[in-house]
Design a protein around this motif. Sequence first.
Motif, mmCIF file in Angstrom:
data_model
loop_
_atom_site.group_PDB
_atom_site.id
_atom_site.type_symbol
_atom_site.label_atom_id
_atom_site.label_comp_id
_atom_site.label_asym_id
_atom_site.label_seq_id
_atom_site.Cartn_x
_atom_site.Cartn_y
_atom_site.Cartn_z
ATOM 1 N N TYR A 93 0.737 -1.573 0.094
ATOM 2 C CA TYR A 93 0.216 -0.105 0.055
ATOM 3 C C TYR A 93 1.012 1.168 -0.096
ATOM 4 O O TYR A 93 0.708 2.473 -0.744
ATOM 5 C CB TYR A 93 -1.117 -0.050 1.194
ATOM 6 C CG TYR A 93 -1.456 1.486 1.459
ATOM 7 C CD1 TYR A 93 -2.598 1.732 0.853
ATOM 8 C CD2 TYR A 93 -1.080 2.313 2.194
ATOM 9 C CE1 TYR A 93 -3.357 2.520 0.627
ATOM 10 C CE2 TYR A 93 -2.008 3.577 2.399
ATOM 11 C CZ TYR A 93 -3.242 3.720 1.670
ATOM 12 O OH TYR A 93 -4.427 4.875 1.669
ATOM 13 N N ARG A 247 -6.628 0.800 -1.745
ATOM 14 C CA ARG A 247 -7.228 0.933 -0.450
ATOM 15 C C ARG A 247 -8.362 -0.372 -0.960
ATOM 16 O O ARG A 247 -8.554 -1.766 0.734
ATOM 17 C CB ARG A 247 -8.723 1.912 -0.011
ATOM 18 C CG ARG A 247 -7.725 3.229 0.367
ATOM 19 C CD ARG A 247 -9.124 3.681 0.355
ATOM 20 N NE ARG A 247 -8.318 5.276 1.298
ATOM 21 C CZ ARG A 247 -7.909 5.969 2.335
ATOM 22 N NH1 ARG A 247 -8.119 5.186 3.180
ATOM 23 N NH2 ARG A 247 -7.581 6.736 2.471
ATOM 24 N N LYS A 251 -8.376 -3.846 1.461
ATOM 25 C CA LYS A 251 -9.613 -4.661 2.424
ATOM 26 C C LYS A 251 -9.149 -6.277 1.755
ATOM 27 O O LYS A 251 -9.506 -7.256 2.481
ATOM 28 C CB LYS A 251 -10.266 -3.909 1.938
ATOM 29 C CG LYS A 251 -10.884 -2.677 2.117
ATOM 30 C CD LYS A 251 -12.309 -2.130 2.856
ATOM 31 C CE LYS A 251 -11.972 -1.276 1.050
ATOM 32 N NZ LYS A 251 -13.264 -0.496 1.123
#
Length: 482
Positions: A93, A247, A251
């Motif tokens: 990320y 994002r 998840k």
Amino acid sequence: MTWMLLAGYGGVIFYLVRQTTPQRVTAPEFFEGQSSSGKAPGMWLLVASAAISWIFAKSIDNAATLGNAFGVLGGIGYSIYYLSFVTAAIALYFIRTRGGYRSIPEFLATKYGLVCSRLFLIAIAIRLINEVWSNTKVFSLYFGAEGSAGYWLAALVVTAFTVFYSLLGGLRSSLLTDGAQMLLAAVLLVVILATLGPGLVSQGLPTVDADTRLAGLTFCGLAFVQIFSYPFHDPVMTDRAFITGPRTMVKAFIWAGLISGGFILLFSSVGLYARAFGVEGAPSYTVPALFGLPMLLVFNAIMLTSAGSTLDSTFSSVAKLGARDWDNRKGQPTESQAFIGRWWIVAIALLGNLPLLGIYMGDQLGPAIIMATTISGTMVMGLAPIFLLAFLRGAGALSFHLAFWPGLIFGVLRVLESALSTSIFPTWLSLGGGKYALDLGVNVYGLLLCTAGYLVGAWWGRRDRRSNDAASREGDRAPHVT
């Protein structure tokens, strides 16, 4: 009956591929898994694909074996490896959002240089070769003894079939078939648990003595140490980290880790059953045999499903490695790159299964060849600081080398110990007890050494930068003589 099952599996997957994949996919579909309209995969498709791609046939077999060896701690220890999804999600990320990188090789080439990027790619190529033969071997054993006609025919048929649909759709085909394979694997797991559950409840969980408990805890420790480096050398996972928004990826990876880790933990009950009832032999083969042909077919189906999902993911990763990553090609994928990638798929299908021939090379040479492809676990310990400390000022090529090479050397030496039945590492390095005590010690001390090397390289880089900046300022102040 097993061949009818194989035919049914092939029919279902072929139908899915023909319904979801056009005759000729575009290069972005082939390499990045985009839909025909150019959309990125949805979150739950990514969850299913990432999860089933890490539930490979070998890992299922390992979970049962470890459950048999260490009881509940064996299953817990192996499921700890699936926390690798969390490590990868966090690190990648920041690599994507801070640096704007579109792939790991692009990040490595920019941060550490093209040579470092290629060293990394060679390491993961070893991992990809290992994925092919190890998964092929596990499911083929359900069709006959190792080296039998049924064994080789199953290996040939499944490999050729997976190559066929991987050539058609690349990563797009892999993602779509993964979704169906994840659902099928979940159903089969429920059947297995429903069959074994009553016996385990009546018998109770198997007990372990103090030494076995210590050995199980040691294995748990080893798994925890390795999750900081292990995910980064698996392109089957990391390639999927760049095909959706950052994002969404985070998840999806957390969900995938929970689902696949939970699957592995539950499947280790096969090993618990074997331990509780004193069943000898490899649990993945001997336990279903206790319940007759129907349960053997269920186990066969789950191995086929997990192996097929891993093989097509491996093939799509190899295509990207050979056609784009090796030369750090940026921008939109091209049709010529897709053409090259398809040839790489054919090459890895052949090369990746060559280690299976080790059974014909004698008692020493055969196992040595197989073992040579399993060094990836320890040899990549140096990837932890390379990725997790990447944004330290001054870190560059020197930091990469001072972290990468010690881990590689430790991994190779550890394999030589096993292959040659000799001692290279002193016993005082061992931590914990049991079979994995030396591995834990080598990984803990090795990781500390690799991290220290990386920090030294970063310090040296900052020192050189300050010296260069000072020299530049001094040059600016010096009088100019004309």
